[in-house]
Scaffold this active site. Structure first.
Site, PDB file in Angstrom:
ATOM      1  N   LYS A  52       0.959  -1.171   0.056  1.00  0.00           N
ATOM      2  CA  LYS A  52       0.228  -0.223   0.281  1.00  0.00           C
ATOM      3  C   LYS A  52       0.551   1.420   0.286  1.00  0.00           C
ATOM      4  O   LYS A  52       0.265   2.398  -0.797  1.00  0.00           O
ATOM      5  CB  LYS A  52      -0.646   0.171   1.471  1.00  0.00           C
ATOM      6  CG  LYS A  52      -2.310  -0.547   0.577  1.00  0.00           C
ATOM      7  CD  LYS A  52      -2.924  -1.287   2.142  1.00  0.00           C
ATOM      8  CE  LYS A  52      -3.680  -2.267   1.871  1.00  0.00           C
ATOM      9  NZ  LYS A  52      -4.809  -2.782   3.983  1.00  0.00           N
ATOM     10  N   GLN A  96      -4.804  -1.627   9.448  1.00  0.00           N
ATOM     11  CA  GLN A  96      -4.979  -2.750   8.803  1.00  0.00           C
ATOM     12  C   GLN A  96      -5.519  -3.930   9.985  1.00  0.00           C
ATOM     13  O   GLN A  96      -4.888  -4.169  11.230  1.00  0.00           O
ATOM     14  CB  GLN A  96      -3.507  -3.368   9.046  1.00  0.00           C
ATOM     15  CG  GLN A  96      -2.810  -4.227   8.308  1.00  0.00           C
ATOM     16  CD  GLN A  96      -3.643  -4.617   6.087  1.00  0.00           C
ATOM     17  OE1 GLN A  96      -3.614  -3.382   5.346  1.00  0.00           O
ATOM     18  NE2 GLN A  96      -4.502  -4.985   6.212  1.00  0.00           N
ATOM     19  N   ASP A 119     -11.220   3.220   3.965  1.00  0.00           N
ATOM     20  CA  ASP A 119     -12.025   1.832   3.755  1.00  0.00           C
ATOM     21  C   ASP A 119     -13.117   1.865   4.156  1.00  0.00           C
ATOM     22  O   ASP A 119     -13.997   0.386   3.790  1.00  0.00           O
ATOM     23  CB  ASP A 119     -11.167   0.864   4.710  1.00  0.00           C
ATOM     24  CG  ASP A 119     -10.106  -0.213   4.264  1.00  0.00           C
ATOM     25  OD1 ASP A 119     -10.113  -0.752   3.737  1.00  0.00           O
ATOM     26  OD2 ASP A 119     -10.116  -0.764   5.839  1.00  0.00           O
TER      27      ASP A 119
END
Ligand code: NDP
Length: 298
Positions: A52, A96, A119
């Site tokens: 990422k 995460q 997200d």
């Protein structure tokens, strides 16, 4: 034989569009920034976070990585999120998952400012999606939608079956397909006669986490099949102890009947990170009152 939907190539076109929009934003004095928090040392998560960060920099955005020890107290993590919420250089925040057991994922998601929740997991964003309003949409479902629109054009009236009902993938994808006027069925572990349900689908999405569960007998001839699953199975043909990645779909058998299918790897996976970058650009545009990027939102 089904067409292979090349998610890797499509993700590259998404990243190119993101980079063009980053350049546009920079001209307006804004450099989009993505902050990623990793708690603990899960090796798979470390790989995701590294990828990422790398791709964030490649499209010209700022990347802020926060690696915290596995025993980081809840209060410390929440204080970091609060600091990032207030930081004008940060337009997207992602923690995460999974996190160590002493931390609560729902509490972490709730702590992230909804306008930086790239997200798309915050209840506000989930609610906006469910009520057909503009918010930030989870990256994997957004990536699936982009692949489907690219392949099929107008999705209106198609029968879509989504296998899996998680908040991360199944539910938001079902909402997106409904918004595009599909007739949507969500199947799950309690669905009766699931093969027959799936066989009605013009669009069949598998988001389960069971290696090669769906074979040709579940699939309507000509259907478009999107395989979200990522499963590691033994691959003795590659040597002792070696593993390989497979989806929830038995690719070889389903490719005989489907019209198009995403492979694993190289299908939905690359789209997820590309959509994370897309969401960060969208978030940066919105907070600065700039025009939103075209083709990068739901
Ligand atoms: P979850 O474990 O949260 O959800 C799995 C869903 O599958 C549940 O709704 C469950 O039903 C359903 N399910 C389980 N067993 C069966 C069965 N035998 N028949 C029908 N349905 C079943 O998983 P996620 O949604 O987070 O992820 C799904 C898969 O996608 C995983 O393999 C994951 O690794 C992968 N993934 C891939 C991403 C990518 O970038 N490509 C991103 C995110 C996930 P129930 O609710 O009834 O228990």
């Amino acid at each position: 034989m089904a067409d292979r939907i090349d998610g890797k190539a499509f993700a590259a076109t998404v990243r190119k569009k993101v980079a063009e929009n980053v350049a546009r934003l920079k001209e307006a004095g804004v450099t989009p920034g993505l902050a990623v928090i990793l708690v603990g040392e899960d090796p798979a998560s470390e790989v995701y976070v590294r990828n990422k960060g790398k791709q964030t920099l490649e499209v010209g955005m700022n990347s802020f990585e926060h690696k915290l020890a596995a025993d980081t107290p809840r209060e410390e993590l929440l204080a970091l999120i609060e600091k990032l919420n207030k930081d004008p250089a940060v337009h997207g925040i992602l923690c995460q998952f999974p996190v160590p057991d002493h931390l609560d994922e729902a509490e972490i998601i709730a702590a992230i400012a909804p306008e930086k929740d790239v997200d798309g997991l915050h209840v506000l964003n989930a609610g906006l999606l469910a009520t057909g309003q503009k918010g930030l949409v989870s990256c994997t479902p957004l990536g699936c939608l982009m692949l489907l629109r690219d392949r099929l054009g107008n999705l209106s009236g198609l029968n879509a079956v989504v296998v899996g009902r998680s908040n991360l993938v199944g539910k938001p994808l079902a909402q997106l397909l409904l918004r595009d006027s599909c007739t949507v069925t969500i199947a799950h572990s309690r669905t009766r006669d699931i093969e027959t349900v799936c066989k009605r689908a013009d669009i069949l999405v598998a988001a389960v986490g069971r290696a090669q569960m769906i074979d040709a007998s579940w699939v309507k001839p000509g259907a478009t099949v999107i395989d979200v699953g990522i499963n590691r199975i033994a691959a003795p043909e590659r040597g002792e102890g070696r593993m390989r990645l497979v989806g929830d779909v038995d690719y070889d058998s389903v490719a005989e009947v489907a019209g198009a299918i995403t492979p694993v790897p190289g299908g939905v996976g690359p789209m997820t990170i590309a959509c994370l970058l897309a969401n960060t650009v969208t978030a940066a545009c919105r907070v600065n009152g700039l025009e939103e990027p075209e083709g990068l939102t739901a």
